[in-house]
Design an enzyme around this catalytic site. Structure first.
Site, mmCIF file in Angstrom:
data_model
loop_
_atom_site.group_PDB
_atom_site.id
_atom_site.type_symbol
_atom_site.label_atom_id
_atom_site.label_comp_id
_atom_site.label_asym_id
_atom_site.label_seq_id
_atom_site.Cartn_x
_atom_site.Cartn_y
_atom_site.Cartn_z
ATOM 1 N N CYS A 93 71.591 16.079 32.529
ATOM 2 C CA CYS A 93 70.446 16.972 32.425
ATOM 3 C C CYS A 93 69.505 16.489 31.334
ATOM 4 C CB CYS A 93 70.944 18.382 32.111
ATOM 5 S SG CYS A 93 69.649 19.633 32.047
ATOM 6 N N HIS A 135 71.107 21.852 40.930
ATOM 7 C CA HIS A 135 71.054 21.766 39.470
ATOM 8 C C HIS A 135 69.762 22.399 38.950
ATOM 9 C CE1 HIS A 135 71.420 19.736 35.469
ATOM 10 N NE2 HIS A 135 70.106 19.830 35.544
ATOM 11 N N GLU A 136 68.634 22.009 39.535
ATOM 12 C CA GLU A 136 67.343 22.536 39.079
ATOM 13 C C GLU A 136 67.211 24.026 39.386
ATOM 14 O OE1 GLU A 136 65.700 20.783 37.070
ATOM 15 O OE2 GLU A 136 66.650 18.869 37.507
ATOM 16 N N HIS A 139 68.652 26.185 36.774
ATOM 17 C CA HIS A 139 67.775 26.391 35.609
ATOM 18 C C HIS A 139 66.902 27.636 35.790
ATOM 19 C CE1 HIS A 139 68.442 23.053 32.911
ATOM 20 N NE2 HIS A 139 68.393 22.192 33.903
#
Length: 159
Positions: A93, A135-136, A139
């Site tokens: 990351c 993953h994004e 966030h």
């Protein structure tokens, strides 16, 4: 403009982001450019980086910028998983460069989102791109890969 990337431990990384409203669309041109510039600067320094979420530069909006050859701005994305097939991946990351985390992700996903013209779009992703968007997307919900570690021995430093 290159923006400062929020690092592991920054309280802003652990908050859920707000939906983008259609009236805010004009503000996204500048945000898209900032996400692009910031990611490209990260690439220049670390030789990595294919996507970045708005919360990583302190903007608590549900926006993801991905550039794996062709830039895509995902506004208010929603993920779906067509099956239960999962894979283990070493996740890294921009918010914690040099640290890898072993996590489990879905091998395939479907992302529905709006583009910069507020049009509804749909994209099917598989493998590393499926992992990347998951993953994004995390966030946007204030979730970091460190919180998804398979166990307490799933952390590795880059040499």
């Amino acid at each position: 403009m290159i923006r400062e990337i929020r690092l592991l431990g920054d309280p802003d990384l652990y908050s859920a982001s707000a939906l983008v409203q259609k009236e805010e669309l004009s503000e996204l041109d500048g945000l898209q450019q900032d996400l692009h510039d910031t990611m490209m600067e990260f690439r220049r320094i670390y030789h990595a980086g294919r996507a970045i979420a708005a919360p990583q530069i302190g903007i608590a909006k549900r926006v993801i910028y991905m550039n794996t050859g062709e830039p895509v701005l995902f506004i208010n994305p929603i993920l779906e998983f067509p099956d239960d097939c999962k894979m283990d991946v070493m996740d890294d990351c921009m918010s914690f460069p040099g640290l890898y985390v072993m996590v489990e992700r879905y091998k395939r996903c479907i992302v529905q989102y709006r583009n910069i013209r507020w049009e509804e779009c749909r994209m099917e992703l598989e493998g590393d791109l499926s992992e990347l968007i998951q993953h994004e997307y995390d966030h946007l919900d204030g979730i970091l890969a460190t919180m998804r570690a398979k166990d307490n021995k799933s952390f590795f430093m880059r040499k």
